[in-house]
Design a protein around this motif. Structure first.
Motif, PDB file in Angstrom:
ATOM      1  N   LEU A 116      38.812  34.335  45.237  1.00 48.10           N
ATOM      2  CA  LEU A 116      37.848  33.765  44.900  1.00 48.10           C
ATOM      3  C   LEU A 116      36.763  33.539  46.176  1.00 48.10           C
ATOM      4  O   LEU A 116      37.335  33.422  47.254  1.00 48.10           O
ATOM      5  N   CYS A 117      35.446  33.644  45.773  1.00 48.53           N
ATOM      6  CA  CYS A 117      34.680  33.403  46.917  1.00 48.53           C
ATOM      7  C   CYS A 117      33.897  31.933  47.130  1.00 48.53           C
ATOM      8  O   CYS A 117      34.130  31.345  46.133  1.00 48.53           O
ATOM      9  N   ALA A 118      33.964  31.558  48.388  1.00 49.32           N
ATOM     10  CA  ALA A 118      33.315  29.974  48.651  1.00 49.32           C
ATOM     11  C   ALA A 118      31.761  30.055  48.379  1.00 49.32           C
ATOM     12  O   ALA A 118      31.513  29.093  47.887  1.00 49.32           O
ATOM     13  N   LEU A 119      31.373  31.357  48.321  1.00 46.69           N
ATOM     14  CA  LEU A 119      29.657  31.227  48.077  1.00 46.69           C
ATOM     15  C   LEU A 119      29.539  31.058  46.599  1.00 46.69           C
ATOM     16  O   LEU A 119      30.338  31.678  45.735  1.00 46.69           O
ATOM     17  N   ARG A 120      28.613  30.029  46.065  1.00 42.68           N
ATOM     18  CA  ARG A 120      28.135  29.658  44.802  1.00 42.68           C
ATOM     19  C   ARG A 120      26.663  30.557  44.701  1.00 42.68           C
ATOM     20  O   ARG A 120      25.807  30.504  45.467  1.00 42.68           O
ATOM     21  N   LEU A 121      26.872  31.331  43.183  1.00 46.21           N
ATOM     22  CA  LEU A 121      25.597  31.769  42.737  1.00 46.21           C
ATOM     23  C   LEU A 121      24.534  30.673  42.324  1.00 46.21           C
ATOM     24  O   LEU A 121      25.087  29.891  41.555  1.00 46.21           O
ATOM     25  N   VAL A 139      25.714  40.034  49.180  1.00 41.73           N
ATOM     26  CA  VAL A 139      26.139  40.330  50.291  1.00 41.73           C
ATOM     27  C   VAL A 139      26.953  39.104  51.024  1.00 41.73           C
ATOM     28  O   VAL A 139      27.827  39.369  51.650  1.00 41.73           O
ATOM     29  N   LEU A 140      26.327  38.118  51.016  1.00 43.98           N
ATOM     30  CA  LEU A 140      27.087  36.894  51.654  1.00 43.98           C
ATOM     31  C   LEU A 140      28.317  36.756  51.326  1.00 43.98           C
ATOM     32  O   LEU A 140      29.345  36.409  52.124  1.00 43.98           O
ATOM     33  N   ALA A 141      28.468  37.015  50.081  1.00 47.66           N
ATOM     34  CA  ALA A 141      29.898  36.718  49.521  1.00 47.66           C
ATOM     35  C   ALA A 141      30.923  37.710  50.066  1.00 47.66           C
ATOM     36  O   ALA A 141      31.944  37.564  50.314  1.00 47.66           O
ATOM     37  N   ARG A 142      30.454  39.022  49.921  1.00 49.86           N
ATOM     38  CA  ARG A 142      31.325  40.019  50.175  1.00 49.86           C
ATOM     39  C   ARG A 142      31.585  40.123  51.802  1.00 49.86           C
ATOM     40  O   ARG A 142      32.685  40.771  52.465  1.00 49.86           O
ATOM     41  N   GLN A 143      30.754  39.322  52.524  1.00 49.09           N
ATOM     42  CA  GLN A 143      31.136  39.057  53.782  1.00 49.09           C
ATOM     43  C   GLN A 143      32.027  38.161  54.207  1.00 49.09           C
ATOM     44  O   GLN A 143      32.539  38.092  55.576  1.00 49.09           O
ATOM     45  N   GLU A 144      32.612  37.551  53.051  1.00 50.52           N
ATOM     46  CA  GLU A 144      33.551  36.382  53.395  1.00 50.52           C
ATOM     47  C   GLU A 144      35.103  37.056  53.919  1.00 50.52           C
ATOM     48  O   GLU A 144      35.847  36.346  54.219  1.00 50.52           O
ATOM     49  N   ALA A 151      40.059  43.987  47.003  1.00 47.04           N
ATOM     50  CA  ALA A 151      39.380  44.928  46.370  1.00 47.04           C
ATOM     51  C   ALA A 151      38.043  44.390  45.977  1.00 47.04           C
ATOM     52  O   ALA A 151      37.031  44.774  45.982  1.00 47.04           O
ATOM     53  N   GLU A 152      37.961  43.082  45.483  1.00 46.25           N
ATOM     54  CA  GLU A 152      36.890  42.242  45.023  1.00 46.25           C
ATOM     55  C   GLU A 152      36.872  40.995  45.214  1.00 46.25           C
ATOM     56  O   GLU A 152      37.915  40.158  45.368  1.00 46.25           O
ATOM     57  N   GLY A 153      35.686  40.170  45.374  1.00 46.58           N
ATOM     58  CA  GLY A 153      35.679  38.547  45.260  1.00 46.58           C
ATOM     59  C   GLY A 153      35.164  38.005  43.995  1.00 46.58           C
ATOM     60  O   GLY A 153      33.820  38.850  43.455  1.00 46.58           O
ATOM     61  N   LEU A 154      35.548  37.229  43.439  1.00 44.13           N
ATOM     62  CA  LEU A 154      35.210  36.512  42.105  1.00 44.13           C
ATOM     63  C   LEU A 154      34.096  35.293  42.606  1.00 44.13           C
ATOM     64  O   LEU A 154      34.554  34.388  43.354  1.00 44.13           O
ATOM     65  N   TYR A 161      31.359  27.239  37.483  1.00 45.91           N
ATOM     66  CA  TYR A 161      31.856  28.217  36.264  1.00 45.91           C
ATOM     67  C   TYR A 161      31.767  29.461  36.939  1.00 45.91           C
ATOM     68  O   TYR A 161      30.792  30.063  37.487  1.00 45.91           O
ATOM     69  N   LEU A 162      32.708  30.258  36.437  1.00 46.87           N
ATOM     70  CA  LEU A 162      32.814  31.664  36.812  1.00 46.87           C
ATOM     71  C   LEU A 162      31.925  32.605  36.300  1.00 46.87           C
ATOM     72  O   LEU A 162      31.139  32.435  35.118  1.00 46.87           O
ATOM     73  N   VAL A 163      31.288  33.441  36.834  1.00 50.09           N
ATOM     74  CA  VAL A 163      30.144  34.413  36.642  1.00 50.09           C
ATOM     75  C   VAL A 163      30.558  35.797  36.746  1.00 50.09           C
ATOM     76  O   VAL A 163      30.681  36.438  35.839  1.00 50.09           O
ATOM     77  N   GLU A 164      30.989  36.324  37.782  1.00 51.91           N
ATOM     78  CA  GLU A 164      31.295  37.608  38.008  1.00 51.91           C
ATOM     79  C   GLU A 164      31.948  37.977  39.392  1.00 51.91           C
ATOM     80  O   GLU A 164      32.367  36.868  40.136  1.00 51.91           O
ATOM     81  N   ALA A 165      32.275  39.229  39.678  1.00 53.25           N
ATOM     82  CA  ALA A 165      32.759  39.570  40.965  1.00 53.25           C
ATOM     83  C   ALA A 165      31.470  40.171  41.571  1.00 53.25           C
ATOM     84  O   ALA A 165      30.322  40.084  41.211  1.00 53.25           O
ATOM     85  N   THR A 166      31.730  40.432  42.965  1.00 54.36           N
ATOM     86  CA  THR A 166      30.549  40.765  43.656  1.00 54.36           C
ATOM     87  C   THR A 166      29.694  41.901  43.376  1.00 54.36           C
ATOM     88  O   THR A 166      28.418  42.055  43.492  1.00 54.36           O
ATOM     89  N   ALA A 167      30.444  42.814  42.746  1.00 51.34           N
ATOM     90  CA  ALA A 167      29.834  44.071  42.368  1.00 51.34           C
ATOM     91  C   ALA A 167      30.219  44.485  40.913  1.00 51.34           C
ATOM     92  O   ALA A 167      30.051  45.853  40.518  1.00 51.34           O
ATOM     93  N   MET A 168      31.242  43.643  40.387  1.00 53.99           N
ATOM     94  CA  MET A 168      31.644  44.160  38.899  1.00 53.99           C
ATOM     95  C   MET A 168      31.631  42.734  38.184  1.00 53.99           C
ATOM     96  O   MET A 168      31.580  41.808  38.383  1.00 53.99           O
ATOM     97  N   ASN A 169      31.547  43.154  36.705  1.00 52.59           N
ATOM     98  CA  ASN A 169      32.101  42.126  35.947  1.00 52.59           C
ATOM     99  C   ASN A 169      33.437  41.852  35.701  1.00 52.59           C
ATOM    100  O   ASN A 169      34.381  42.391  36.004  1.00 52.59           O
TER     101      ASN A 169
END
Length: 268
Positions: A116-121, A139-144, A151-154, A161-169
């Motif tokens: 899970l990423c700390a950054l919120r969309l 970009v900032l989320a992937r920097q975490e 492999a990915e950050g959600l 509320y959940l939305v997506e991964a940094t570059a994937m659904n």
């Protein structure tokens, strides 16, 4: 010093005022091409841009080198206007590039670890679903993290509320039904996600990350990488929240990979 005059003059470069598509191309044939062009056309309409003409876009996949390539198409509002005020009659710029691509089969069949990423969309319904150029949040989320095991950050929105991964659904199986986050406030409406929805209905839900922890299985996916089953879910500090077994006959991969020309099983 490199002359950046043309780049600085373009509103896509200066403000993220534009759109892009990344398309998987196999031996000159674009996969999910109509879906990519439909999303691009919708994005242009919402941003108030003339869309590039189809007769200029359709030949692009055949111009790519043989083998597996990723075609990137970028459309901007072009130059003009003053500050944030756009020109009344924009003259868009668009261009494309292609690069050789090699997927990671191990992630298809062994699964991946995500966190899970700390950054919120931020929520912005006007832009929700579009693949616009202003991707600084991702970009900032992937920097975490810089651990290649992850492999990915959600990502969640500002309301948690959940939305997506940094570059994937994101898709998961809960109580026997396939669910995916609602993308009416933020996030990118992926072309592979749309194709999967056409194959088997996906329930759009607005839920917090706890719902994912209750799932029987979970995946991240996009139209270039294919489907990665999630094996381990961690929180933003790295603690394990949930583990899943990865099925060799993964149902989502079985639906998605034929659409991309990728193998369904490890022995294919």
């Amino acid at each position: 010093m490199q002359d950046l005059t043309l780049l600085l003059d373009d509103r896509g470069f200066a403000y993220g005022d534009g759109l892009f598509e990344t398309v998987l191309v196999r031996d000159g044939r674009a996969l999910l091409w109509e879906a990519h062009l439909a999303r691009l056309a919708e994005g242009c309409a919402r941003l108030g841009l003339p869309a590039p003409p189809r007769d200029r876009l359709d030949p692009l996949p055949a111009a790519c080198a043989p083998g597996l390539q990723v075609l990137k198409l970028v459309v901007t509002r072009g130059s003009g206007g003053r500050g944030y005020r756009p020109p009344a009659e924009p003259t868009p710029r668009w261009g494309w590039s292609a690069a050789a691509f090699s997927p990671t089969p191990q992630r298809w069949f062994a699964g991946v670890e995500v966190r899970l990423c700390a950054l919120r969309l931020g929520r912005q319904p006007r832009l929700a679903g579009l693949k616009h150029l202003a991707r600084l949040e991702n970009v900032l989320a992937r920097q975490e993290w810089d651990d290649d095991i992850i492999a990915e950050g959600l990502m969640c929105d500002s309301e948690g509320y959940l939305v997506e991964a940094t570059a994937m659904n994101l898709v998961w199986l809960h109580a026997g039904r396939l669910e995916t986050p609602l993308l009416d406030q933020a996030g990118v409406a992926g072309t592979l996600l749309a194709a999967l929805d056409a194959e088997t209905p996906l329930q759009r839900v607005r839920v917090e990350p706890q719902r994912l922890q209750q799932a029987e299985a979970a995946w991240v996916c996009n139209s270039v990488q294919g489907v990665w089953p999630i094996r381990v879910l961690r929180d933003a500090e790295g603690a394990v929240l949930r583990r899943w077994d990865v099925a060799s006959d993964d149902p989502l991969r079985g639906l998605a990979h034929p659409l991309l020309g990728y193998p369904v099983g490890p022995d294919a």
